[in-house]
Scaffold this motif. Structure first.
Motif, PDB file in Angstrom:
ATOM      1  N   MET A   1      40.746  48.790  34.025  1.00 23.73           N
ATOM      2  CA  MET A   1      41.644  47.909  34.748  1.00 23.73           C
ATOM      3  C   MET A   1      41.038  46.503  34.764  1.00 23.73           C
ATOM      4  N   LYS A   2      41.885  45.516  34.546  1.00 23.49           N
ATOM      5  CA  LYS A   2      41.442  44.127  34.556  1.00 23.49           C
ATOM      6  C   LYS A   2      41.053  43.705  35.969  1.00 23.49           C
ATOM      7  N   LYS A   3      40.123  42.747  36.058  1.00 21.81           N
ATOM      8  CA  LYS A   3      39.771  42.153  37.345  1.00 21.81           C
ATOM      9  C   LYS A   3      40.526  40.852  37.508  1.00 21.81           C
ATOM     10  N   LEU A   4      40.873  40.551  38.744  1.00 20.18           N
ATOM     11  CA  LEU A   4      41.510  39.279  39.086  1.00 20.18           C
ATOM     12  C   LEU A   4      40.433  38.388  39.687  1.00 20.18           C
ATOM     13  N   ARG A   5      40.130  37.284  39.019  1.00 19.41           N
ATOM     14  CA  ARG A   5      39.054  36.374  39.419  1.00 19.41           C
ATOM     15  C   ARG A   5      39.640  35.034  39.854  1.00 19.41           C
ATOM     16  N   LEU A   6      39.182  34.571  40.986  1.00 16.54           N
ATOM     17  CA  LEU A   6      39.602  33.272  41.514  1.00 16.54           C
ATOM     18  C   LEU A   6      38.507  32.252  41.255  1.00 16.54           C
ATOM     19  N   GLN A   7      38.896  31.107  40.711  1.00 13.69           N
ATOM     20  CA  GLN A   7      37.976  29.967  40.603  1.00 13.69           C
ATOM     21  C   GLN A   7      38.602  28.823  41.381  1.00 13.69           C
ATOM     22  N   MET A   8      37.858  28.274  42.354  1.00  9.71           N
ATOM     23  CA  MET A   8      38.428  27.223  43.179  1.00  9.71           C
ATOM     24  C   MET A   8      37.348  26.323  43.740  1.00  9.71           C
ATOM     25  N   GLN A   9      37.664  25.048  43.852  1.00 14.30           N
ATOM     26  CA  GLN A   9      36.817  24.073  44.530  1.00 14.30           C
ATOM     27  C   GLN A   9      37.084  24.219  46.031  1.00 14.30           C
ATOM     28  N   ILE A  10      36.032  24.096  46.841  1.00 12.83           N
ATOM     29  CA  ILE A  10      36.181  24.235  48.291  1.00 12.83           C
ATOM     30  C   ILE A  10      35.154  23.341  48.978  1.00 12.83           C
ATOM     31  N   ASN A  42      36.669  31.924  28.994  1.00 16.65           N
ATOM     32  CA  ASN A  42      36.470  32.762  27.800  1.00 16.65           C
ATOM     33  C   ASN A  42      36.573  34.253  28.106  1.00 16.65           C
ATOM     34  N   SER A  43      36.257  34.644  29.342  1.00 22.00           N
ATOM     35  CA  SER A  43      36.296  36.062  29.706  1.00 22.00           C
ATOM     36  C   SER A  43      37.674  36.493  30.208  1.00 22.00           C
ATOM     37  N   SER A  44      38.634  35.580  30.125  1.00 21.19           N
ATOM     38  CA  SER A  44      39.990  35.844  30.620  1.00 21.19           C
ATOM     39  C   SER A  44      40.996  35.659  29.495  1.00 21.19           C
ATOM     40  N   ASP A  45      42.056  36.446  29.541  1.00 15.84           N
ATOM     41  CA  ASP A  45      43.113  36.260  28.552  1.00 15.84           C
ATOM     42  C   ASP A  45      44.448  35.905  29.194  1.00 15.84           C
ATOM     43  N   THR A  46      44.420  35.698  30.500  1.00 14.19           N
ATOM     44  CA  THR A  46      45.626  35.343  31.244  1.00 14.19           C
ATOM     45  C   THR A  46      45.225  34.459  32.412  1.00 14.19           C
ATOM     46  N   ILE A  47      46.060  33.458  32.700  1.00 13.07           N
ATOM     47  CA  ILE A  47      45.872  32.586  33.862  1.00 13.07           C
ATOM     48  C   ILE A  47      47.066  32.785  34.781  1.00 13.07           C
ATOM     49  N   LEU A  48      46.794  33.023  36.061  1.00 11.39           N
ATOM     50  CA  LEU A  48      47.856  33.091  37.061  1.00 11.39           C
ATOM     51  C   LEU A  48      47.853  31.795  37.836  1.00 11.39           C
ATOM     52  N   ILE A  49      49.041  31.329  38.159  1.00 15.07           N
ATOM     53  CA  ILE A  49      49.156  30.034  38.815  1.00 15.07           C
ATOM     54  C   ILE A  49      50.459  29.999  39.613  1.00 15.07           C
ATOM     55  N   ILE A 108      51.164  41.905  40.256  1.00 16.56           N
ATOM     56  CA  ILE A 108      49.711  41.905  40.060  1.00 16.56           C
ATOM     57  C   ILE A 108      49.268  43.250  39.494  1.00 16.56           C
ATOM     58  N   SER A 109      49.798  44.349  40.008  1.00 13.50           N
ATOM     59  CA  SER A 109      49.454  45.682  39.491  1.00 13.50           C
ATOM     60  C   SER A 109      49.799  45.797  38.021  1.00 13.50           C
ATOM     61  N   ARG A 110      50.964  45.333  37.658  1.00 13.80           N
ATOM     62  CA  ARG A 110      51.400  45.387  36.253  1.00 13.80           C
ATOM     63  C   ARG A 110      50.439  44.592  35.371  1.00 13.80           C
ATOM     64  N   LEU A 111      50.071  43.385  35.798  1.00 13.93           N
ATOM     65  CA  LEU A 111      49.169  42.551  34.997  1.00 13.93           C
ATOM     66  C   LEU A 111      47.766  43.148  34.898  1.00 13.93           C
ATOM     67  N   LYS A 112      47.270  43.691  35.999  1.00 12.21           N
ATOM     68  CA  LYS A 112      45.928  44.283  35.992  1.00 12.21           C
ATOM     69  C   LYS A 112      45.861  45.533  35.118  1.00 12.21           C
ATOM     70  N   ASN A 113      46.973  46.217  34.956  1.00 18.33           N
ATOM     71  CA  ASN A 113      46.980  47.450  34.181  1.00 18.33           C
ATOM     72  C   ASN A 113      47.135  47.235  32.678  1.00 18.33           C
ATOM     73  N   HIS A 114      47.328  45.997  32.250  1.00 18.74           N
ATOM     74  CA  HIS A 114      47.339  45.713  30.809  1.00 18.74           C
ATOM     75  C   HIS A 114      45.919  45.825  30.278  1.00 18.74           C
ATOM     76  N   THR A 115      45.800  46.097  28.993  1.00 19.40           N
ATOM     77  CA  THR A 115      44.477  46.094  28.372  1.00 19.40           C
ATOM     78  C   THR A 115      44.107  44.653  28.019  1.00 19.40           C
ATOM     79  N   GLY A 116      42.826  44.420  27.876  1.00 21.58           N
ATOM     80  CA  GLY A 116      42.369  43.091  27.482  1.00 21.58           C
ATOM     81  C   GLY A 116      41.319  42.553  28.433  1.00 21.58           C
ATOM     82  N   LYS A 117      41.149  41.255  28.362  1.00 20.04           N
ATOM     83  CA  LYS A 117      40.166  40.581  29.199  1.00 20.04           C
ATOM     84  C   LYS A 117      40.684  40.440  30.624  1.00 20.04           C
ATOM     85  N   ASP A 118      39.835  39.906  31.506  1.00 20.34           N
ATOM     86  CA  ASP A 118      40.209  39.732  32.908  1.00 20.34           C
ATOM     87  C   ASP A 118      41.250  38.626  33.082  1.00 20.34           C
TER      88      ASP A 118
END
Length: 185
Positions: A1-10, A42-49, A108-118
């Motif tokens: 299962m893919k991981k959902l990673r957040l990158q954010m300035q705070i 590079n470790s991701s193949d999808t961006i959520l926004i 989110i469940s549908r996207l995480k269940n795809h194969t590929g990078k995070d």
């Protein structure tokens, strides 16, 4: 299962934008932080926004000049498939984009269940807040800026319960920005 990673300035006091979305307080890190940002991409193949963030994010990267030193990263942002989450848009906009209008948990469940990078999440504020409140984020990469902005927009206000975090790494830079990598859960 893919991981959902957040990158954010705070900011140190927990704000991710000023009261009107201002980002003038952000300090960009050194080459080590840029490497982290690049490695995440590079470790991701999808961006959520979210829609609001997409309105600035997509044209920003699609309009980069060839001579800009960050053109390679910009092209990566353009070429990576992006999913825009919106209840109001009828069609996606920009290159390599699709639209998600369904239930957040189902999408989110549908996207995480795809194969590929995070999967990488960049924002915006209300979208990220909903992801955090729903327990969808697996890892956070917070670029903690050495500033207290006192007022603004936060991403943790929708949380109703405590969430345990595991510190994976903390990387300071000479600019004062510290990259904090946490695993949630």
């Amino acid at each position: 299962m893919k991981k959902l990673r957040l990158q954010m300035q705070i900011s140190v006091d927990g704000f991710v934008a000023g009261p009107n979305g201002e980002e003038d307080w952000m300090v960009w890190g050194d080459t080590q932080h840029w490497q982290l940002i690049n490695d995440l991409a590079n470790s991701s193949d999808t961006i959520l926004i979210g829609r609001k963030m997409a309105e600035a994010f997509i044209p920003h990267f699609e309009n980069f000049e060839e001579e800009n030193p960050k053109i390679e990263f910009a092209q990566k942002m353009v070429n990576t498939p992006k999913v825009i989450f919106s209840k109001t848009l009828d069609a996606p906009f920009g290159k390599n984009t699709t639209l998600a209008k369904g239930d957040l948990t189902d999408e989110i469940s549908r996207l995480k269940n795809h194969t590929g990078k995070d999967i990488l999440v960049y924002g915006g504020v209300s979208f990220v807040s909903s992801l955090l409140a729903g327990g969808h984020i697996d890892e956070m990469y917070l670029l903690v800026n050495p500033i207290l902005i006192a007022k603004g927009m936060r991403i943790f206000d929708l949380l109703e319960n405590r969430q345990n975090l595991t510190l994976v790494s903390a990387t300071p830079s000479y600019t004062g920005v510290t990259a904090m990598h946490y695993r949630l859960g």
